[in-house]
Write an enzyme that holds these catalytic residues in place. Structure first.
Site, mmCIF file in Angstrom:
data_model
loop_
_atom_site.group_PDB
_atom_site.id
_atom_site.type_symbol
_atom_site.label_atom_id
_atom_site.label_comp_id
_atom_site.label_asym_id
_atom_site.label_seq_id
_atom_site.Cartn_x
_atom_site.Cartn_y
_atom_site.Cartn_z
ATOM 1 N N HIS A 68 0.825 -1.208 0.000
ATOM 2 C CA HIS A 68 0.000 0.000 0.000
ATOM 3 C C HIS A 68 0.865 1.266 0.000
ATOM 4 O O HIS A 68 0.554 2.246 -0.692
ATOM 5 C CB HIS A 68 -0.910 -0.036 1.233
ATOM 6 C CG HIS A 68 -1.740 1.188 1.408
ATOM 7 N ND1 HIS A 68 -1.515 2.112 2.409
ATOM 8 C CD2 HIS A 68 -2.803 1.658 0.707
ATOM 9 C CE1 HIS A 68 -2.398 3.084 2.315
ATOM 10 N NE2 HIS A 68 -3.191 2.846 1.296
ATOM 11 N N GLU A 71 2.059 1.778 -3.462
ATOM 12 C CA GLU A 71 0.984 2.295 -4.321
ATOM 13 C C GLU A 71 0.933 3.818 -4.256
ATOM 14 O O GLU A 71 0.781 4.500 -5.273
ATOM 15 C CB GLU A 71 -0.348 1.689 -3.891
ATOM 16 C CG GLU A 71 -1.555 2.260 -4.618
ATOM 17 C CD GLU A 71 -2.746 2.440 -3.704
ATOM 18 O OE1 GLU A 71 -3.325 3.545 -3.705
ATOM 19 O OE2 GLU A 71 -3.094 1.490 -2.975
ATOM 20 N N HIS A 72 1.066 4.374 -3.052
ATOM 21 C CA HIS A 72 1.087 5.830 -2.892
ATOM 22 C C HIS A 72 2.304 6.440 -3.588
ATOM 23 O O HIS A 72 2.199 7.451 -4.289
ATOM 24 C CB HIS A 72 1.152 6.190 -1.406
ATOM 25 C CG HIS A 72 -0.181 6.179 -0.725
ATOM 26 N ND1 HIS A 72 -0.738 7.296 -0.164
ATOM 27 C CD2 HIS A 72 -1.060 5.166 -0.499
ATOM 28 C CE1 HIS A 72 -1.912 6.993 0.374
ATOM 29 N NE2 HIS A 72 -2.125 5.696 0.191
#
Length: 442
Positions: A68, A71-72
């Site tokens: 995650h 992803e950012h």
């Protein structure tokens, strides 16, 4: 970089010519990266997605949240573009970009006018293949993610589902938060994220999917051009197989987990381990789920909300992974009504396990499954997702007519046999609200 003398031959085949859409084609590039498209000439837009077979379940304990976090970071800049250039390039033509991380895959996507597809391909391939992960950006996004985690903690209706997953899976990665926690995200280093990026984001693990007014050969050419000389332009390789279903994930014994919070409403999930993604009973499960809690006509909605007014929101759901699954019933109600809601829910699950559903409910459940699937294909984004998930999660794209046939083929005995097995399993309970564990004796 591609080794000298490596094969440059791509292999293309037509998967289907669906009467509900257009022609679906699949090309495997020499690197093992796959490109699938569905041409829909009636549309004036295109949805373009890059799907990576990496999610939170692929992290070690100390890496929890890395997928995650990454992803950012991929939107923060590449060797060709800064963060503002990435976002402004797509927004300048009225398009939109976004991404999401799940437990088993990550997706980066853009939706644009058909004439702007070359731009979307170039931008999205660039950010996925060649992000720089600047140290300053790592620190900036760390703060953003910590705020996201804090925001999630303030949403008990979401938190209770994570609590339920932890009750069933315990310390297994499927039981952990996709975002990680403050304890894992805070000390995570750029080097850890960079290592995760380069080891996991490899061409054989990536599927590119696009749907809308497009030409398959043009999409393939533009993807190859965008990937040329990038870290994903690698030696010839075979696409990775979809995630295997064996051995099955071990689950914990049924238990009750309570997160004490001074909330105005109590949030509960009652459920058990379900079935995996490729289990042949998944079509029967879809029908059973619709009958139990899949809509306003469902048993649980009618009994708990319509007849008794005990909850505003009540529904059942099934989550399926490569080698496991969950079945749960959610309700949000006043704290003083929790015991009554749970008693009614348990009674309905027991009744369905013992006596099954009716022929009328079977027909309604099948109609809901077919209608929701077909109506969900009314936009390019859902069609793009269908292509990618078929390839990434199942290793095959089931034609629409075949899927509808599989639902039609579900019998009353199929559903009732599944109900007798699934709903009689020991149930775990997750609760978020003004309670203690002692309020829910096992």
């Amino acid at each position: 970089m591609r080794a000298a003398g490596g094969s440059t031959r791509a292999v293309t085949r037509t998967l289907s010519e669906d009467p509900l859409g257009g022609t679906v084609r699949r090309t495997v590039l020499p690197s093992g990266l796959r490109v699938l498209t569905e041409a829909i000439p009636a549309m004036r837009s295109v949805s373009f997605g890059i799907w990576v077979a990496v999610g939170s379940r692929d992290e070690t304990g100390s890496q929890a949240g890395a997928a995650h976090f990454l992803e950012h970071l991929l939107f923060k800049g590449t060797h060709k573009r800064g963060a503002l250039e990435i976002s402004s390039a797509i927004e300048a033509v009225g398009g939109e970009t976004n991404a999401f991380t799940t437990k088993e895959y990550t997706c980066y996507y853009a939706r644009v006018l058909d004439e702007d597809l070359p731009l979307a391909i170039d931008v999205m391939c660039d950010l996925v293949a060649d992000s720089v992960l600047e140290p300053a950006d790592v620190e900036t996004e760390r703060g953003v993610i910590l705020e996201e985690i804090a925001m999630h903690d303030d949403e008990p209706g979401d938190e209770v589902h994570d609590l339920f997953a932890r009750a069933v899976y315990g310390d297994h990665p499927l039981g952990r938060l996709i975002s990680g926690t403050a304890d894992t995200v805070t000390p995570m280093t750029r080097r850890q994220i960079q290592s995760f990026y380069r080891r996991r984001y490899v061409a054989p693990q990536i599927v590119i999917a696009a749907a809308g007014n497009l030409d398959h050969a043009t999409v393939v050419r533009l993807v190859r051009q965008a990937m040329r000389d990038s870290p994903l332009d690698t030696d010839p390789a075979t696409p990775a197989p979809y995630r295997p279903a064996n051995p099955a994930v071990r689950t914990r014994a049924a238990s009750t987990v309570v997160e004490p919070k001074e909330t105005e409403q109590a949030h509960v999930v009652l459920g058990c381990p379900g079935i995996d993604r490729v289990d042949e009973r998944r079509f029967a499960l879809g029908v059973l789920n619709n009958v139990l809690g899949g809509g306003m006509s469902s048993r649980l909605f009618q009994e708990i909300r319509e007849r008794r007014g005990l909850a505003y929101s009540v529904y059942s759901y099934a989550s399926q992974y490569a080698d496991s699954g969950l079945f749960g019933v959610y309700a949000g109600c006043a704290p003083g009504r929790v015991n009554e809601v749970l008693e009614l829910t348990r009674a309905e699950l027991a009744r369905t396990a013992a006596h099954g559903i009716t022929e009328d409910e079977l027909a309604r459940g099948k109609g809901m499954s077919k209608g929701s699937f077909v109506l969900g294909l009314e936009d390019t984004g859902s069609r793009m997702s269908r292509l990618a998930k078929g390839e990434l999660l199942y290793g095959d794209l089931m034609p629409v007519d075949e899927l509808l046939h599989r639902v039609d083929a579900v019998t009353l005995d199929d559903v009732n046999t599944l109900a007798a097995d699934l709903l009689a399993r020991p149930m775990s309970l997750a609760v978020v609200g003004p309670f203690a564990n002692s309020d829910f004796p096992t």
